[in-house]
Design a protein around this motif. Structure first.
Motif, PDB file in Angstrom:
ATOM      1  N   HIS A 266     -41.346 -21.035  11.814  1.00 38.93           N
ATOM      2  CA  HIS A 266     -41.468 -22.136  12.771  1.00 38.93           C
ATOM      3  C   HIS A 266     -40.208 -23.002  12.766  1.00 38.93           C
ATOM      4  CE1 HIS A 266     -45.666 -21.244  13.529  1.00 38.93           C
ATOM      5  NE2 HIS A 266     -45.822 -21.095  12.230  1.00 38.93           N
ATOM      6  N   VAL A 267     -39.667 -23.224  11.602  1.00 34.29           N
ATOM      7  CA  VAL A 267     -38.434 -24.021  11.489  1.00 34.29           C
ATOM      8  C   VAL A 267     -37.265 -23.275  12.116  1.00 34.29           C
ATOM      9  CG1 VAL A 267     -36.806 -25.033   9.860  1.00 34.29           C
ATOM     10  CG2 VAL A 267     -39.256 -25.242   9.453  1.00 34.29           C
ATOM     11  N   GLU A 268     -37.177 -21.968  11.870  1.00 39.74           N
ATOM     12  CA  GLU A 268     -36.084 -21.178  12.430  1.00 39.74           C
ATOM     13  C   GLU A 268     -36.094 -21.198  13.956  1.00 39.74           C
ATOM     14  OE1 GLU A 268     -36.818 -17.388  10.710  1.00 39.74           O
ATOM     15  OE2 GLU A 268     -35.618 -17.802   8.925  1.00 39.74           O
ATOM     16  N   VAL A 269     -37.262 -21.022  14.537  1.00 36.48           N
ATOM     17  CA  VAL A 269     -37.354 -21.014  15.995  1.00 36.48           C
ATOM     18  C   VAL A 269     -37.055 -22.404  16.553  1.00 36.48           C
ATOM     19  CG1 VAL A 269     -38.916 -20.654  17.941  1.00 36.48           C
ATOM     20  CG2 VAL A 269     -38.900 -19.053  16.050  1.00 36.48           C
ATOM     21  N   SER A 270     -37.466 -23.446  15.863  1.00 37.41           N
ATOM     22  CA  SER A 270     -37.154 -24.803  16.319  1.00 37.41           C
ATOM     23  C   SER A 270     -35.659 -25.066  16.293  1.00 37.41           C
ATOM     24  CB  SER A 270     -37.885 -25.835  15.460  1.00 37.41           C
ATOM     25  OG  SER A 270     -39.263 -25.743  15.666  1.00 37.41           O
ATOM     26  N   ILE A 271     -34.975 -24.572  15.282  1.00 34.70           N
ATOM     27  CA  ILE A 271     -33.517 -24.727  15.206  1.00 34.70           C
ATOM     28  C   ILE A 271     -32.852 -23.945  16.340  1.00 34.70           C
ATOM     29  CG2 ILE A 271     -31.475 -24.150  13.834  1.00 34.70           C
ATOM     30  CD1 ILE A 271     -33.207 -24.794  11.340  1.00 34.70           C
ATOM     31  N   TYR A 272     -33.357 -22.761  16.598  1.00 33.99           N
ATOM     32  CA  TYR A 272     -32.849 -21.948  17.707  1.00 33.99           C
ATOM     33  C   TYR A 272     -32.953 -22.715  19.022  1.00 33.99           C
ATOM     34  CZ  TYR A 272     -32.899 -18.078  21.084  1.00 33.99           C
ATOM     35  OH  TYR A 272     -32.663 -17.270  22.142  1.00 33.99           O
ATOM     36  N   TYR A 273     -34.105 -23.295  19.281  1.00 37.54           N
ATOM     37  CA  TYR A 273     -34.295 -24.032  20.529  1.00 37.54           C
ATOM     38  C   TYR A 273     -33.581 -25.381  20.514  1.00 37.54           C
ATOM     39  CZ  TYR A 273     -37.279 -20.754  22.875  1.00 37.54           C
ATOM     40  OH  TYR A 273     -37.744 -19.652  23.526  1.00 37.54           O
TER      41      TYR A 273
ATOM     42  N   SER B 123     -47.159 -16.606  10.472  1.00 40.98           N
ATOM     43  CA  SER B 123     -47.895 -17.493   9.568  1.00 40.98           C
ATOM     44  C   SER B 123     -46.969 -18.224   8.597  1.00 40.98           C
ATOM     45  CB  SER B 123     -48.939 -16.694   8.799  1.00 40.98           C
ATOM     46  OG  SER B 123     -48.317 -15.647   8.074  1.00 40.98           O
ATOM     47  N   ALA B 124     -45.741 -17.767   8.462  1.00 44.52           N
ATOM     48  CA  ALA B 124     -44.799 -18.397   7.532  1.00 44.52           C
ATOM     49  C   ALA B 124     -44.214 -19.665   8.149  1.00 44.52           C
ATOM     50  CB  ALA B 124     -43.678 -17.438   7.187  1.00 44.52           C
ATOM     51  N   PRO B 125     -44.272 -20.793   7.456  1.00 43.55           N
ATOM     52  CA  PRO B 125     -43.702 -22.036   7.991  1.00 43.55           C
ATOM     53  C   PRO B 125     -42.203 -21.952   8.257  1.00 43.55           C
ATOM     54  CG  PRO B 125     -45.090 -22.494   6.086  1.00 43.55           C
ATOM     55  CD  PRO B 125     -44.945 -21.002   6.189  1.00 43.55           C
ATOM     56  N   VAL B 126     -41.504 -21.112   7.498  1.00 43.28           N
ATOM     57  CA  VAL B 126     -40.053 -20.973   7.688  1.00 43.28           C
ATOM     58  C   VAL B 126     -39.750 -20.435   9.083  1.00 43.28           C
ATOM     59  CG1 VAL B 126     -37.992 -19.774   6.847  1.00 43.28           C
ATOM     60  CG2 VAL B 126     -39.665 -20.667   5.228  1.00 43.28           C
TER      61      VAL B 126
END
Length: 73
Positions: free
Chosen positions: A24-31, A19-22
């Motif tokens: 989502h950003v972390e996983v997007s950076i990973y990908y 639920s934390a927006p952070v």
């Protein structure tokens, strides 16, 4: 933008949701670290058929599951 789409399809729809927006950003950076080389390969070698696309998909899988995941964990 492409990394965010890949993150949603690869992770969020199947097993990982936070639920934390952070997160989502972390996983997007990973990908993004795997999506950028794939997009470069598609542009560099003008992938327009199924054969080369399968090879590019193999590179994506290798980078995500063979390089990034072991380094992360």
């Amino acid at each position: 933008m492409s990394a965010a789409i890949v993150a949603v399809v690869s992770e969020r729809m199947f097993w990982f949701w936070a639920s934390a927006p952070v997160s989502h950003v972390e996983v997007s950076i990973y990908y993004a670290m795997a999506t950028a080389p794939v997009l470069w390969l598609i542009d560099r070698y003008r992938v327009d058929r199924w054969g080369p696309l399968v090879m590019v998909a193999m590179v994506f899988g290798l980078v995500v599951e063979g390089v990034l995941t072991p380094v992360t964990y």
